[in-house]
Design a protein around this motif. Structure first.
Motif, PDB file in Angstrom:
ATOM      1  N   ASN A  47      28.272 159.088  91.553  1.00 48.24           N
ATOM      2  CA  ASN A  47      28.467 159.396  92.973  1.00 48.24           C
ATOM      3  C   ASN A  47      27.152 159.324  93.755  1.00 48.24           C
ATOM      4  OD1 ASN A  47      31.235 159.857  92.672  1.00 48.24           O
ATOM      5  ND2 ASN A  47      30.880 161.975  92.004  1.00 48.24           N
ATOM      6  N   LEU A  48      26.041 159.580  93.062  1.00 47.55           N
ATOM      7  CA  LEU A  48      24.744 159.486  93.737  1.00 47.55           C
ATOM      8  C   LEU A  48      24.451 158.051  94.166  1.00 47.55           C
ATOM      9  CD1 LEU A  48      22.665 161.825  91.377  1.00 47.55           C
ATOM     10  CD2 LEU A  48      23.577 162.354  93.644  1.00 47.55           C
ATOM     11  N   ILE A  49      24.825 157.091  93.309  1.00 42.82           N
ATOM     12  CA  ILE A  49      24.620 155.682  93.666  1.00 42.82           C
ATOM     13  C   ILE A  49      25.507 155.307  94.843  1.00 42.82           C
ATOM     14  CG2 ILE A  49      24.829 153.320  92.814  1.00 42.82           C
ATOM     15  CD1 ILE A  49      24.152 154.323  90.057  1.00 42.82           C
ATOM     16  N   GLU A  50      26.740 155.733  94.801  1.00 41.00           N
ATOM     17  CA  GLU A  50      27.643 155.444  95.914  1.00 41.00           C
ATOM     18  C   GLU A  50      27.152 156.088  97.207  1.00 41.00           C
ATOM     19  OE1 GLU A  50      30.073 153.370  95.759  1.00 41.00           O
ATOM     20  OE2 GLU A  50      29.718 153.005  93.616  1.00 41.00           O
ATOM     21  N   ALA A  51      26.608 157.295  97.108  1.00 45.20           N
ATOM     22  CA  ALA A  51      26.075 157.965  98.294  1.00 45.20           C
ATOM     23  C   ALA A  51      24.890 157.200  98.876  1.00 45.20           C
ATOM     24  CB  ALA A  51      25.658 159.394  97.948  1.00 45.20           C
TER      25      ALA A  51
ATOM     26  N   SER B  52      20.722 158.320  78.918  1.00 36.72           N
ATOM     27  CA  SER B  52      20.384 158.855  80.243  1.00 36.72           C
ATOM     28  C   SER B  52      21.151 158.133  81.347  1.00 36.72           C
ATOM     29  CB  SER B  52      18.878 158.732  80.486  1.00 36.72           C
ATOM     30  OG  SER B  52      18.476 157.373  80.452  1.00 36.72           O
ATOM     31  N   LEU B  53      21.397 156.834  81.180  1.00 43.67           N
ATOM     32  CA  LEU B  53      22.133 156.080  82.201  1.00 43.67           C
ATOM     33  C   LEU B  53      23.606 156.466  82.229  1.00 43.67           C
ATOM     34  CD1 LEU B  53      20.478 152.588  81.704  1.00 43.67           C
ATOM     35  CD2 LEU B  53      20.481 153.895  83.817  1.00 43.67           C
ATOM     36  N   THR B  54      24.200 156.680  81.064  1.00 41.60           N
ATOM     37  CA  THR B  54      25.616 157.041  81.022  1.00 41.60           C
ATOM     38  C   THR B  54      25.857 158.478  81.492  1.00 41.60           C
ATOM     39  OG1 THR B  54      25.341 157.593  78.683  1.00 41.60           O
ATOM     40  CG2 THR B  54      26.224 155.409  79.209  1.00 41.60           C
ATOM     41  N   ASN B  55      24.854 159.339  81.376  1.00 37.78           N
ATOM     42  CA  ASN B  55      25.003 160.729  81.820  1.00 37.78           C
ATOM     43  C   ASN B  55      24.721 160.911  83.314  1.00 37.78           C
ATOM     44  OD1 ASN B  55      25.706 161.709  79.282  1.00 37.78           O
ATOM     45  ND2 ASN B  55      23.562 161.957  78.659  1.00 37.78           N
TER      46      ASN B  55
ATOM     47  N   PHE C 192      18.004 151.616  93.116  1.00 36.39           N
ATOM     48  CA  PHE C 192      17.496 151.745  91.745  1.00 36.39           C
ATOM     49  C   PHE C 192      16.235 152.603  91.698  1.00 36.39           C
ATOM     50  CE2 PHE C 192      14.632 150.241  88.410  1.00 36.39           C
ATOM     51  CZ  PHE C 192      15.416 150.489  87.294  1.00 36.39           C
ATOM     52  N   PHE C 193      15.294 152.334  92.635  1.00 39.55           N
ATOM     53  CA  PHE C 193      14.012 153.041  92.564  1.00 39.55           C
ATOM     54  C   PHE C 193      14.062 154.453  93.166  1.00 39.55           C
ATOM     55  CE2 PHE C 193      12.389 148.680  92.026  1.00 39.55           C
ATOM     56  CZ  PHE C 193      11.563 148.890  90.932  1.00 39.55           C
ATOM     57  N   THR C 194      15.050 154.735  93.997  1.00 43.28           N
ATOM     58  CA  THR C 194      15.128 156.070  94.601  1.00 43.28           C
ATOM     59  C   THR C 194      16.176 156.983  93.943  1.00 43.28           C
ATOM     60  OG1 THR C 194      16.690 155.221  96.260  1.00 43.28           O
ATOM     61  CG2 THR C 194      14.353 155.254  96.851  1.00 43.28           C
ATOM     62  N   VAL C 195      17.131 156.386  93.219  1.00 44.78           N
ATOM     63  CA  VAL C 195      18.182 157.195  92.607  1.00 44.78           C
ATOM     64  C   VAL C 195      18.234 156.996  91.092  1.00 44.78           C
ATOM     65  CG1 VAL C 195      20.658 157.673  92.537  1.00 44.78           C
ATOM     66  CG2 VAL C 195      19.554 157.137  94.719  1.00 44.78           C
ATOM     67  N   THR C 196      18.476 155.758  90.651  1.00 47.46           N
ATOM     68  CA  THR C 196      18.715 155.508  89.227  1.00 47.46           C
ATOM     69  C   THR C 196      17.496 155.846  88.374  1.00 47.46           C
ATOM     70  OG1 THR C 196      20.219 153.708  89.848  1.00 47.46           O
ATOM     71  CG2 THR C 196      19.472 153.796  87.565  1.00 47.46           C
TER      72      THR C 196
ATOM     73  N   ALA D  54      19.875 148.461  78.259  1.00 47.25           N
ATOM     74  CA  ALA D  54      20.705 149.663  78.395  1.00 47.25           C
ATOM     75  C   ALA D  54      21.429 149.683  79.737  1.00 47.25           C
ATOM     76  CB  ALA D  54      19.826 150.913  78.235  1.00 47.25           C
ATOM     77  N   TYR D  55      20.736 149.253  80.780  1.00 50.23           N
ATOM     78  CA  TYR D  55      21.362 149.224  82.115  1.00 50.23           C
ATOM     79  C   TYR D  55      22.528 148.240  82.140  1.00 50.23           C
ATOM     80  CZ  TYR D  55      21.624 149.303  87.211  1.00 50.23           C
ATOM     81  OH  TYR D  55      22.062 149.460  88.506  1.00 50.23           O
ATOM     82  N   SER D  56      22.349 147.092  81.509  1.00 49.82           N
ATOM     83  CA  SER D  56      23.435 146.098  81.468  1.00 49.82           C
ATOM     84  C   SER D  56      24.628 146.646  80.702  1.00 49.82           C
ATOM     85  CB  SER D  56      22.923 144.812  80.810  1.00 49.82           C
ATOM     86  OG  SER D  56      21.831 144.278  81.531  1.00 49.82           O
ATOM     87  N   MET D  57      24.376 147.315  79.587  1.00 46.83           N
ATOM     88  CA  MET D  57      25.484 147.866  78.797  1.00 46.83           C
ATOM     89  C   MET D  57      26.204 148.974  79.558  1.00 46.83           C
ATOM     90  SD  MET D  57      24.235 147.972  74.832  1.00 46.83           S
ATOM     91  CE  MET D  57      22.947 149.154  75.140  1.00 46.83           C
ATOM     92  N   ALA D  58      25.430 149.819  80.234  1.00 49.90           N
ATOM     93  CA  ALA D  58      26.038 150.971  80.909  1.00 49.90           C
ATOM     94  C   ALA D  58      26.785 150.582  82.181  1.00 49.90           C
ATOM     95  CB  ALA D  58      24.958 152.004  81.235  1.00 49.90           C
ATOM     96  N   ARG D  59      26.332 149.524  82.897  1.00 51.95           N
ATOM     97  CA  ARG D  59      26.893 149.200  84.202  1.00 51.95           C
ATOM     98  C   ARG D  59      27.842 148.014  84.212  1.00 51.95           C
ATOM     99  NH1 ARG D  59      26.587 153.842  86.300  1.00 51.95           N
ATOM    100  NH2 ARG D  59      24.492 154.740  86.221  1.00 51.95           N
ATOM    101  N   PHE D  60      27.568 147.021  83.382  1.00 51.60           N
ATOM    102  CA  PHE D  60      28.303 145.772  83.530  1.00 51.60           C
ATOM    103  C   PHE D  60      29.167 145.398  82.331  1.00 51.60           C
ATOM    104  CE2 PHE D  60      24.171 145.115  85.835  1.00 51.60           C
ATOM    105  CZ  PHE D  60      24.693 145.364  87.084  1.00 51.60           C
TER     106      PHE D  60
END
Length: 313
Positions: free
Chosen positions: A205-209, A198-201, A221-225, A114-120
């Motif tokens: 901006n939190l990751i960028e922050a 859940s990944l697409t929603n 990944f472990f503190t935000v995603t 799911a992470y690969s589909m949502a991000r890459f």
């Protein structure tokens, strides 16, 4: 073939007009009677739930406390047999281990997918279609496909010979590994969908922050995603753990009698041993496990809501 006449057309129009009038009268009647509206909207589904779920479940619980079919005497012997017989304790332990292993494998593989589909990936629609494609095939057909792969001289053995991993493989049918892979294959698509949702929603901006504050990819990944997608992960775990604990078709076809799970014992008690009270006691134990899983999910969900509320105040 007869052609419609003006009279027939006017008759059909009159019928439609009267139908609309009747429907309007019914809606007006319900609008003025809130109790009748509540009875129709809630009463009928509640009656169906009571008839086809609550009453059979209550009968199963009642039957589990008998030493035979009613009017036999009441007893706790069925539950004592489960907790005092080594065979059933081993079955419960094996079922628990397989459930934990299957859930862990599905979470790792499904979340990565799911992470690969949502991000890459830019072809998420095609990939989602491929994920849900196994659901278009009958469950038994998929199991027999796995049998052809896992059997001696099957596709898995051929791949081991071609790659040089083994010279004379004997297949993995009727082993713990076959049941584990079969259950993982069955439930992987079901858990991938809530992970992906859940990944697409999640707010990017939190990751960028986090990156702007100096966090690396793993720390981000472990503190935000992962915390932000916690509800999707819990939902996936529930969707996998509950049916795996009560599974009996997959372990029967891929594991045989050597990989006995509690679902297989329940099925045997009802269809072959005809010991319905003991089968009911085992079913109550499985139902208690399901309720426990749901309570854990509710607790984690409730704590998440409280945390979010406290953060916004």
């Amino acid at each position: 073939m007869s052609t419609p006449t003006p009279d027939s057309g006017s008759t059909a129009g009159g019928v439609r007009q009267r139908s609309r009038q009747y429907l309007r009268q019914i809606l007006d009647a319900f609008r003025d009677r809130p109790r009748a509206r509540l009875l129709v909207l809630v009463g009928i589904p509640a009656f169906v739930l009571l008839l086809f779920f609550i009453l059979p479940l209550a009968y199963m619980v009642w039957l589990s406390f008998h030493d035979g079919m009613p009017p036999a005497s009441l007893t706790l012997e069925n539950y004592l047999n489960v907790v005092t017989t080594d065979l059933y304790l081993r079955v419960v332990w094996r079922t628990t281990v397989l459930t934990v292993q299957t859930t862990a494998l599905v979470v790792i593989l499904g979340y990565t997918l799911a992470y690969s589909m949502a991000r890459f990936s830019k072809r998420t629609t095609l990939l989602l279609l491929l994920v849900i494609l196994p659901f278009w095939t009958n469950y038994i057909v998929r199991m027999y496909a796995l049998i052809n792969i896992f059997s001696r001289d099957g596709l898995l053995d051929w791949m081991q010979i071609v790659t040089g991993l083994a010279q004379d493989p004997s297949g993995i049918m009727y082993t713990h590994t076959a049941v584990l892979l079969g259950l993982t294959y069955v439930w992987l698509p079901l858990a991938t969908l809530p992970f992906y949702a859940s990944l697409t929603n999640m707010d990017d901006n939190l990751i960028e922050a986090a990156k702007d504050l100096g966090a690396g990819p793993i720390e981000t990944f472990f503190t935000v995603t992962l915390p932000m997608t916690k509800n999707g992960v819990i939902g996936g775990i529930i969707l996998v753990a509950i049916p795996t604990f009560g599974a009996f078709v997959t372990p029967t076809l891929l594991g045989g009698t050597d990989q006995l799970m509690i679902g297989m014992v329940i099925e045997n008690q009802f269809t072959e041993a005809f010991n319905w009270p003991f089968g009911s006691a085992l079913s109550v134990i499985v139902s208690a496990f399901v309720v426990l899983m749901l309570l854990v999910a509710v607790k984690f969900g409730a704590s998440d809501v409280v945390t979010r509320r406290s953060d916004t105040q």
